[in-house]
Design an enzyme around this catalytic site. Sequence first.
Site, PDB file in Angstrom:
ATOM      1  CB  CYS A  46      -1.169   6.118  -4.537  1.00 14.66           C
ATOM      2  SG  CYS A  46      -2.919   6.486  -4.489  1.00 14.66           S
ATOM      3  CG  LEU A  90      12.587  17.379  -1.440  1.00 14.07           C
ATOM      4  CD1 LEU A  90      13.542  18.493  -1.859  1.00 14.07           C
ATOM      5  CD2 LEU A  90      13.283  16.020  -1.547  1.00 14.07           C
ATOM      6  CG  PHE A 123      -1.673  12.936 -12.243  1.00 13.06           C
ATOM      7  CD1 PHE A 123      -0.628  12.024 -12.182  1.00 13.06           C
ATOM      8  CD2 PHE A 123      -2.201  13.258 -13.479  1.00 13.06           C
ATOM      9  CE1 PHE A 123      -0.108  11.452 -13.344  1.00 13.06           C
ATOM     10  CE2 PHE A 123      -1.693  12.706 -14.643  1.00 13.06           C
ATOM     11  CZ  PHE A 123      -0.644  11.800 -14.579  1.00 13.06           C
ATOM     12  CB  ALA A 180      12.708  13.828   6.763  1.00  9.95           C
ATOM     13  N   GLY A 181      10.143  11.904   7.191  1.00  8.94           N
ATOM     14  CA  GLY A 181       9.105  11.404   8.099  1.00  8.94           C
ATOM     15  C   GLY A 181       9.260   9.914   8.311  1.00  8.94           C
TER      16      GLY A 181
HETATM   17  C1  UGA Z   1      -0.505  10.305  -4.267  1.00  4.73           C
HETATM   18  C2  UGA Z   1      -0.027  11.385  -5.253  1.00  4.73           C
HETATM   19  O1  UGA Z   1       0.454  12.526  -4.527  1.00  4.73           O
HETATM   20  C3  UGA Z   1      -1.158  11.810  -6.188  1.00  4.73           C
HETATM   21  O2  UGA Z   1      -0.643  12.717  -7.160  1.00  4.73           O
HETATM   22  C4  UGA Z   1      -1.701  10.554  -6.904  1.00  4.73           C
HETATM   23  O3  UGA Z   1      -2.794  10.870  -7.760  1.00  4.73           O
HETATM   24  C5  UGA Z   1      -2.187   9.573  -5.857  1.00  4.73           C
HETATM   25  O4  UGA Z   1      -1.078   9.217  -5.007  1.00  4.73           O
HETATM   26  C6  UGA Z   1      -2.713   8.360  -6.591  1.00  4.73           C
HETATM   27  O5  UGA Z   1      -1.908   7.684  -7.266  1.00  4.73           O
HETATM   28  O6  UGA Z   1      -3.926   8.135  -6.598  1.00  4.73           O
HETATM   29  P1  UGA Z   1      -1.846  10.315  -1.925  1.00  4.73           P
HETATM   30  O7  UGA Z   1      -1.471   8.863  -1.832  1.00  4.73           O
HETATM   31  O8  UGA Z   1      -3.248  10.725  -1.651  1.00  4.73           O
HETATM   32  O9  UGA Z   1      -1.486  10.894  -3.405  1.00  4.73           O
HETATM   33  O10 UGA Z   1      -0.960  11.068  -0.853  1.00  4.73           O
HETATM   34  P2  UGA Z   1       0.333  12.000  -0.819  1.00  4.73           P
HETATM   35  O11 UGA Z   1      -0.074  13.327  -0.342  1.00  4.73           O
HETATM   36  O12 UGA Z   1       1.091  11.930  -2.090  1.00  4.73           O
HETATM   37  O13 UGA Z   1       1.187  11.288   0.333  1.00  4.73           O
HETATM   38  C7  UGA Z   1       1.623   9.942   0.235  1.00  4.73           C
HETATM   39  C8  UGA Z   1       2.514   9.560   1.402  1.00  4.73           C
HETATM   40  O14 UGA Z   1       3.779  10.217   1.312  1.00  4.73           O
HETATM   41  C9  UGA Z   1       1.955   9.914   2.786  1.00  4.73           C
HETATM   42  O15 UGA Z   1       2.198   8.844   3.661  1.00  4.73           O
HETATM   43  C10 UGA Z   1       2.743  11.151   3.187  1.00  4.73           C
HETATM   44  O16 UGA Z   1       2.855  11.301   4.581  1.00  4.73           O
HETATM   45  C11 UGA Z   1       4.086  10.838   2.566  1.00  4.73           C
HETATM   46  N1  UGA Z   1       4.913  12.042   2.287  1.00  4.73           N
HETATM   47  C12 UGA Z   1       4.509  12.943   1.351  1.00  4.73           C
HETATM   48  C13 UGA Z   1       6.108  12.218   2.978  1.00  4.73           C
HETATM   49  O17 UGA Z   1       6.510  11.394   3.841  1.00  4.73           O
HETATM   50  N2  UGA Z   1       6.885  13.315   2.685  1.00  4.73           N
HETATM   51  C14 UGA Z   1       6.509  14.235   1.749  1.00  4.73           C
HETATM   52  O18 UGA Z   1       7.268  15.199   1.536  1.00  4.73           O
HETATM   53  C15 UGA Z   1       5.292  14.055   1.076  1.00  4.73           C
END
Ligand code: UGA
Length: 356
Positions: A184, A174, A73, A176-177
Amino acid sequence: MFIAVGTPTRRGDGHADLKYVYAAAEEIAKYLQGYTVIVDKSTVPVGTARNVERIIRETNPQADFDVASNPEFLREGAALSDFMRPDRVIIGVESDRAEAVLRELYQPINLIEAPIMKTDLESAELIKYASNAFLATKISFINEISMLCEAIGADVHAVAKGMGLDGRIGRKFLHAGPGYGGSCFPKDTQALVRIAQEHGVSSRIVESVIEVNAAQKARMINKIRTALGGSEAGKTIAVLGLTFKPETDDMRDAPALAILPALLDKGATIKAHDPQGMEEAKELLPDSVSYHEDIMSTVDNADAVVLMTEWNTYRGMNLKDILKKMSGNAFIDLRNVYEAEQMQKAGFEYHCVGRI
Ligand code: UGA
């Protein structure tokens, strides 16, 4: 022995490509000596652990082994701290021997009271997909709400905060973007839909999450167009941030890959900057994008600035200097980094996501 190879989306059908996992299983099988636990760390569809078991059994019938599923994770850019302080460790095992080996391995992490949860193989495999799909759902949910906020004059920050204070909802994920990207969420949501289809089960929520995410990226293109007075033709747009999130050079499924080509198609000129992602971006974006080593040369002569990825370096920018360099004054903040009042005071025509 851990199998931690990539499982990219297979071309054409959205399924996770398991060829690397199965090749590793075959290779491992030849060298097994003494009792070994083969741990699936890669994100793999339900049923893969059993296939790995079968492959090893067929390749080396004498081998003494168990297969376990131990999904990861970790987030990119925070992998070490996520590993050292996990919310949970999931171990899918079917024998006491394998469980004992994995519990011993994770003993140091157990000491900091991270729960170690034992489950069957299929549940462990599904926990990974269900977790990523749920996080993606939170993001698409708040992105949809951000659209409603814009329509009714509400503030998505306040709405998300007010929702998140309910412990059952939680404040994280939560924001927005411009839509989620990366290696992933896009891959795992698609794979979950495929797994459900294969088992004759509907997955309407996750299907909608994927649709809403694509729509959110398209909505960002319209937002930029509106900020430019209805047409991007002949306009120069400075894009700050290209990667799917900060602290990585990863461009996989980054919103920039959907948004920038659409703007170029309509006749915009794009100047781009990213602290780490420019090399990878050059491979994936049209050649007409120009890349700049610093913020000031990127915004030079731009009609609009689009803040695409919330790198720290874009948080405390000298707004007056930026405006002086630009030929226009539109600032489209797709990550809601700045406050409208501050930007308007600085002289920008400010646009963001879900906040008026
Ligand atoms: C995600 C999960 O958070 C990890 O727990 C998981 O292990 C990983 O995938 C995986 O499956 O290997 P990651 O892809 O590195 O991790 O990045 P995140 O920080 O989760 O962000 C993913 C996307 O969601 C980004 O584009 C980010 O900008 C976007 N995001 C995230 C939002 O638009 N809003 C949010 O509130 C959070």
